[in-house]
Write an enzyme that holds these catalytic residues in place. Structure first.
Site: not given
Length: 400
Positions: A183, A280, A348
Site C-alpha cells: 500500500s 484494488d 488490497h
C-alpha cells in the site's frame, strides 16, 4: 469395511498433515527503536522503529526489507490526528509484530525467502517515507521526516550486517536483497528502489517489489482528479517535491504527477515486480468512488459485495482495470527484468497475508500463486508477467 476405514484414515491423516503446516505457531518479532539518528522522528517526535527477524542457514546473508503501509495525511488537522495513533507515533505501536506471508520464517509457508534476514520498517511519517519538512505553531509541532527515517533505519541495519553481503563474494555466492512494501509502503518502494541499490555493494543482486502500491492517476466517477489533488497537498505539506525522481520531474509530466508510480516506473533501473489487483479496493473506495462523489450511497452495496454492482457500476470498474493495464503496457512489453502479477480480486495487499501469499487455497493466475510468481521472477527461474482475466472469471480470489 476395514478397507474403507483405512482409506478414510489415511486421507484424514494426509489432510491433517497438510493443514497443520499452515497452522504453525505465529512468529512474533520484537521492535527495535532507532535512537542514534539526528532529526529522524515520527510525526509526534517519537523515535522511528523497525522489526528484524534474523536469517539463518544459506539465507543468513540475504535481506528482505518491507515498508509498512497505512495511508497518508495531507493536511495539518489529519496529521495531528494521525500523530496520536500507531501510524504517527511509535508510542502507540505494538511492540511485537507477527511476521507472515512474505515475512514468514517457515519454509512451507514462504519457500523462497523464509530464511532471509527480514525487516519490517514501521510507518509513522504519513508520507510514504518521502518527505522532509516540519510544521509548528505556538502549541505544537509535526515532523515530516520520512526521508530521514529511511536513512536512519538503513544506517542502523548496515551496522547489523546489511553491508556484510559484500563478504559473500569470498565464497563465490551472490548475495540477495529485496525491497518491498504494501500500500503506502508499496508506493515507498518506487521512491527508494534505486537508492537502496546504490547503498549496497555492487556484488549484491538487488530487486524491488510493490504490493498494492501502483496508485493510478485517474479521474473519479464525477470526473474530478481526487487522487491527484490529495497527493498534491500531501507533497506540498511534507516537502516531498525535492525528493521526487529528477528524470521524471524534468520530463513532460506535471512535477507532482511523479508521485504516481505510472510516471516514475520507466526511470527506475533496478529490476521491479508489480503485484496488484486490477480492482484494488483502496483505490476503488477512495480514488475512483470517494465518499464525496456518492453522498446518497448508491455505491454502498457494490462496495460491500461485487455481485451487487449494477451493470453501469461494473462497466466503470472494468474501465478502471483497463486504465491500470494501459498504464503498465510499456512495462509489460519492454521491461526485460521486470515481473508482474495482476489478478482480478477485490483486495488490497496480498504479500503479507498467508492466505493470499502461499496457502492451499491462495489466489492463482495461470495456476501460479503469488509466492511462486515472485520467487520465479526474483531467481530468474521463469518469465513471470501474468494478467488475470476480468472479473468475475477468477474463482480463486480472496475478496477482502
Amino acid at each position: 469395511m476395514d478397507i474403507v476405514f483405512a482409506i478414510g484414515f489415511v486421507l484424514l491423516t494426509c489432510s491433517t498433515t497438510i493443514w497443520s503446516v499452515y497452522a504453525q505457531e505465529k512468529n512474533f518479532v520484537e521492535m527495535t527503536l532507532v535512537s542514534n539518528a539526528i532529526g529522524a522522528v515520527c510525526l509526534d517526535g517519537s523515535l522511528p522503529a523497525y522489526h528484524l527477524d534474523r536469517g539463518f542457514g544459506h539465507g543468513a546473508r540475504n535481506w528482505l526489507l518491507q515498508f509498512e503501509g497505512g495511508g497518508w495525511c495531507n493536511d495539518v488537522k489529519s496529521c495531528f490526528e494521525r500523530a496520536t495513533t500507531r501510524h504517527g507515533s511509535t508510542k502507540y505501536m505494538n511492540k511485537l509484530e507477527v511476521f507472515s506471508g512474505i515475512l514468514s520464517n517457515n519454509a512451507s509457508l514462504n519457500p523462497d525467502f523464509y530464511n532471509w534476514n527480514k525487516v519490517k520498517l514501521r510507518y509513522c511519517d504519513g508520507g510514504s517515507f518521502a518527505g522532509n519538512a516540519m510544521f509548528y505553531n505556538k502549541t505544537a509541532r509535526l515532523y515530516f521526516r520520512g526521508q530521514r527515517i529511511w536513512r536512519a533505519i538503513i544506517e542502523d541495519l548496515l551496522h547489523k550486517g546489511l553491508d556484510n553481503v559484500d563478504n559473500v563474494k569470498l565464497i563465490f555466492l551472490y548475495p540477495f536483497a529485496l525491497l518491498s512494501g504494501c500500500s503506502a509502503g508499496g508506493l515507498a518502494t518506487f521512491f527508494h528502489c534505486d537508492n537502496f541499490t546504490r547503498l549496497l555493494p555492487e556484488t549484491a543482486s538487488v530487486k524491488c517489489l510493490s504490493d498494492a502500491g501502483f496508485f493510478l492517476d485517474v479521474r473519479d466517477v464525477a470526473l474530478n482528479h481526487t487522487a491527484r489533488t490529495f497527493y498534491e497537498s500531501l507533497i506540498n505539506l511534507q516537502g516531498i517535491g525535492n525528493y521526487l525522481d529528477k528524470n521524471c520531474t524534468s520530463s513532460r509530466y506535471y512535477p507532482h504527477q511523479c508521485f504516481f508510480p505510472q510516471y516514475v516506473l520507466p526511470y527506475i533501473t533496478t529490476p521491479y515486480f508489480i503485484l496488484n489487483t486490477a480492482y484494488d479496493v483502496y483505490q476503488f473506495h477512495h480514488h475512483l468512488v470517494p465518499p464525496s462523489t456518492d453522498l446518497h450511497g448508491h455505491w454502498n452495496h457494490c462496495k460491500l459485495k461485487m455481485s451487487e454492482c449494477t451493470p453501469y457500476q461494473m462497466n466503470i470498474l472494468q474501465d478502471f482495470r483497463h486504465a491500470m493495464l494501459r498504464a503498465l503496457t510499456f512495462f509489460y512489453e519492454f521491461s526485460k527484468k521486470g515481473g508482474m502479477y495482476i489478478n482480478s480480486c477485490f483486495a488490497h495487499c496480498q504479500s503479507e497475508s498467508q492466505d493470499t501469499w502461499f496457502a492451499p487455497d491462495s489466489p492463482r493466475v495461470h495456476n501460479k500463486t503469488i509466492a511462486e510468481a515472485v520467487g520465479d521472477w526474483y531467481f530468474e527461474r521463469n518469465v513471470t508477467k501474468v494478467v488475470d482475466c476480468p472479473y468475475p472469471c477468477d474463482s480463486a480470489c480472496h475478496n477482502l
